[in-house]
Design a protein around this motif. Sequence first.
Motif, PDB file in Angstrom:
ATOM      1  N   SER A 154       4.946   5.737   1.127  1.00 52.95           N
ATOM      2  CA  SER A 154       4.382   7.042   1.259  1.00 52.95           C
ATOM      3  C   SER A 154       3.872   7.946   0.035  1.00 52.95           C
ATOM      4  CB  SER A 154       4.951   7.938   2.147  1.00 52.95           C
ATOM      5  OG  SER A 154       4.230   9.288   2.450  1.00 52.95           O
ATOM      6  N   GLY A 155       2.768   8.222  -0.207  1.00 57.28           N
ATOM      7  CA  GLY A 155       2.390   9.158  -1.314  1.00 57.28           C
ATOM      8  C   GLY A 155       1.788   8.391  -2.568  1.00 57.28           C
ATOM      9  N   GLY A 188       0.637  -1.094   0.015  1.00 51.28           N
ATOM     10  CA  GLY A 188      -0.011  -0.124   0.026  1.00 51.28           C
ATOM     11  C   GLY A 188       1.017   1.352   0.018  1.00 51.28           C
ATOM     12  N   ASP A 189       0.334   2.297   0.710  1.00 54.50           N
ATOM     13  CA  ASP A 189       0.871   3.413   0.756  1.00 54.50           C
ATOM     14  C   ASP A 189       1.464   3.964   2.118  1.00 54.50           C
ATOM     15  OD1 ASP A 189      -1.513   4.274   1.918  1.00 54.50           O
ATOM     16  OD2 ASP A 189      -2.587   4.791   0.221  1.00 54.50           O
ATOM     17  N   SER A 190       1.302   5.275   2.554  1.00 55.22           N
ATOM     18  CA  SER A 190       1.897   5.469   3.569  1.00 55.22           C
ATOM     19  C   SER A 190       1.154   5.190   4.823  1.00 55.22           C
ATOM     20  CB  SER A 190       1.572   7.135   3.790  1.00 55.22           C
ATOM     21  OG  SER A 190       0.467   7.605   3.820  1.00 55.22           O
ATOM     22  N   ILE A 191      -0.190   4.603   4.615  1.00 51.28           N
ATOM     23  CA  ILE A 191      -0.887   3.829   5.891  1.00 51.28           C
ATOM     24  C   ILE A 191      -0.477   2.600   6.132  1.00 51.28           C
ATOM     25  CG2 ILE A 191      -3.236   2.992   6.608  1.00 51.28           C
ATOM     26  CD1 ILE A 191      -4.446   5.384   4.919  1.00 51.28           C
ATOM     27  N   THR A 192       0.082   1.835   5.014  1.00 48.97           N
ATOM     28  CA  THR A 192       0.693   0.654   5.169  1.00 48.97           C
ATOM     29  C   THR A 192       2.324   0.902   5.611  1.00 48.97           C
ATOM     30  OG1 THR A 192      -0.469  -0.317   3.362  1.00 48.97           O
ATOM     31  CG2 THR A 192       1.625  -1.423   3.993  1.00 48.97           C
ATOM     32  N   GLN A 193       2.953   1.724   5.127  1.00 49.84           N
ATOM     33  CA  GLN A 193       4.280   2.106   5.423  1.00 49.84           C
ATOM     34  C   GLN A 193       4.452   2.147   6.764  1.00 49.84           C
ATOM     35  OE1 GLN A 193       5.970   5.348   3.177  1.00 49.84           O
ATOM     36  NE2 GLN A 193       8.242   5.089   4.200  1.00 49.84           N
ATOM     37  N   GLY A 194       3.320   3.054   7.522  1.00 55.04           N
ATOM     38  CA  GLY A 194       3.598   3.477   8.855  1.00 55.04           C
ATOM     39  C   GLY A 194       2.890   2.532   9.810  1.00 55.04           C
ATOM     40  N   TRP A 195       2.755   1.138   9.312  1.00 61.47           N
ATOM     41  CA  TRP A 195       2.149   0.067  10.167  1.00 61.47           C
ATOM     42  C   TRP A 195       3.353  -0.895  10.751  1.00 61.47           C
ATOM     43  CZ3 TRP A 195      -2.680  -2.978   8.106  1.00 61.47           C
ATOM     44  CH2 TRP A 195      -3.345  -3.651   9.347  1.00 61.47           C
ATOM     45  N   ASN A 196       3.298  -0.764  11.913  1.00 65.50           N
ATOM     46  CA  ASN A 196       4.698  -1.576  12.699  1.00 65.50           C
ATOM     47  C   ASN A 196       4.080  -2.892  12.696  1.00 65.50           C
ATOM     48  OD1 ASN A 196       6.296  -2.830  14.258  1.00 65.50           O
ATOM     49  ND2 ASN A 196       6.767  -0.993  15.609  1.00 65.50           N
TER      50      ASN A 196
END
Length: 188
Positions: free
Chosen positions: A29-30, A5-13
């Motif tokens: 992100s983005g 995915g995007d930043s929502i996935t990237q930010g998921w630890n």
Amino acid sequence: MVFFGDSITQGWNLAESFPGKPYVNRGISGETTSNMLLRFRQDVIAIAPKVVVFLAGTNDIAGNTGPISLEAMEANLASMVELAELHGIRVVLGSVLPAYDYPWNPGLEPVAKIAALNAWLKSYAAEQGLVYVDYYSAMQDERHGLPENLSHDGVHPNKAGYAVMAPLAEQGITQALHKRPRLPKVTH
């Protein structure tokens, strides 16, 4: 398992949300669905996961790479699903998270567009025999946005937001693992 995915996935630890699980994060992100389609082969197919968990579309609606139609988003997502299935990868389609507005591009009134894309995702998943995970219903507030207790900016989940998402994703992965890999049902 690959979370894509995007930043929502990237930010998921993922290590924190799914301790001890061999889950790989491929969020950038983005990114829009067009960007994701371009990197799908290297970031998902090359890893050969059993399952790919999609979380995509909010940046398309936010206009990150310019205007895009709902039909073009749907086509990008369908292309990635077909590629996954051709390679024996089971698919989990996650709903777009609620967002009342985008802080980086305010005034777009995304609520109706998110609802339309989520309706298509749910219908497409049912039609194709895929797993659909409805994060949206579990996370929306009275404005159909992401509430303050689940997000710092109304778009990206915080630790509490990911705590809501994790069991839903895990349930979707479990369902997908019980499905047999199959060739895609190509629709035109």
